[in-house]
Design an enzyme around this catalytic site. Sequence first.
Site, PDB file in Angstrom:
ATOM      1  N   ASP A 166     -10.544  -5.163  -1.282  1.00 15.12           N
ATOM      2  CA  ASP A 166      -9.433  -4.598  -0.496  1.00 15.12           C
ATOM      3  C   ASP A 166     -10.072  -3.780   0.669  1.00 15.12           C
ATOM      4  O   ASP A 166     -10.858  -2.708   0.431  1.00 15.12           O
ATOM      5  CB  ASP A 166      -8.556  -3.766  -1.173  1.00 15.12           C
ATOM      6  N   ASP A 193       0.706  -1.257   0.080  1.00 11.17           N
ATOM      7  CA  ASP A 193       0.176  -0.041   0.098  1.00 11.17           C
ATOM      8  C   ASP A 193       0.893   1.330  -0.022  1.00 11.17           C
ATOM      9  O   ASP A 193       1.287   1.782   1.059  1.00 11.17           O
ATOM     10  CB  ASP A 193      -0.999   0.102   1.333  1.00 11.17           C
TER      11      ASP A 193
HETATM   12  C1  DX5 Z   1      -6.552   0.443   2.637  1.00 11.50           C
HETATM   13  C2  DX5 Z   1      -5.418  -0.047   2.085  1.00 11.50           C
HETATM   14  C3  DX5 Z   1      -5.614  -1.741   2.284  1.00 11.50           C
HETATM   15  C4  DX5 Z   1      -5.297  -1.946   3.728  1.00 11.50           C
HETATM   16  C5  DX5 Z   1      -6.372  -3.245   4.170  1.00 11.50           C
HETATM   17  O1  DX5 Z   1      -6.214   1.798   2.302  1.00 11.50           O
HETATM   18  O2  DX5 Z   1      -5.551  -0.050   0.809  1.00 11.50           O
HETATM   19  O3  DX5 Z   1      -4.654  -2.533   1.434  1.00 11.50           O
HETATM   20  O4  DX5 Z   1      -4.169  -2.425   4.275  1.00 11.50           O
HETATM   21  O5  DX5 Z   1      -6.288  -3.295   5.724  1.00 11.50           O
HETATM   22  P1  DX5 Z   1      -7.545  -4.294   6.547  1.00 11.50           P
HETATM   23  O6  DX5 Z   1      -7.018  -5.634   5.798  1.00 11.50           O
HETATM   24  O7  DX5 Z   1      -6.897  -4.321   7.685  1.00 11.50           O
HETATM   25  O8  DX5 Z   1      -8.577  -3.606   6.081  1.00 11.50           O
HETATM   26 ZN    ZN Z   2      -4.789  -1.571  -0.637  1.00 12.89          ZN
END
Ligand code: DX5
Ligand code: ZN
Length: 222
Positions: free
Chosen positions: A177, A37
């Site tokens: 995601d 990310d």
């Molecule tokens: C949010 C990111 C995600 C994040 C997901 O901005 O794009 O990839 O890391 O985190 P979880 O799985 O904890 O929701």
């Molecule tokens: Zn992401």
Amino acid sequence: MSKRFLIAPSILSADFTRLGEQIAEAEAAGAEWIHVDVMDGHFVPNLTMGPFIVEACRRATNLPLNVHLMVEHPENLLEAFAKAGASHLIVHVETCPRIVSTLKLIRSLGCKAGVTLNPSTPVGSLEEALPLAEIVLVLTVPPGYSGQEFMAEEVSKIAEVRRRMDAIGSSAWLEVDGGISVQTISQVRDAGADAFVAASAVFGHPNGIAAGIQALKSALSS
Ligand code: DX5
Ligand code: ZN
């Protein structure tokens, strides 16, 4: 033949003092992609990692590096991320006024071209991108942080994206995601997703990374 599903742990929730070990643990536990990310402090409030970290991930694993670019003007950074070893470059449609040429540029750099959109952005904004995209990423949290609550109202958007992909014969991955957990993953699968990003459900699992991945995989196959 049964459909193939992929788990893409997001290193946003990894312990960065032991990043290489944590990626190796995820790989050994059956992760198929590693999600990175990238946040610029402008398009999203958080500021995270750049090509330097992608290059470190590249040395830690041979798995595809699935790089999610939450940045303004991503076209200025594509080459640097490709050189660092990114396998997939996913850009936000909100940041790409010329999305078709941006996706073509990603392909010309030897990476899979991905497109994504914020929860507040309508599905119609993907129209031009869908025929060229090799990955379509639907966000089920506002981008910026891991550990946020899954937005159940986005499930119908996943299904709509799947319908539009099928209508044009797209063989792209439909990746989701945000807030993916054992509680949410099956509804996302049922809406048509086939690749699943998870940060906190993997790196924050109380019994460790392998247990987190196994729990998601067994929820997927139930
Ligand atoms: C949010 C990111 C995600 C994040 C997901 O901005 O794009 O990839 O890391 O985190 P979880 O799985 O904890 O929701
Ligand atoms: Zn992401």
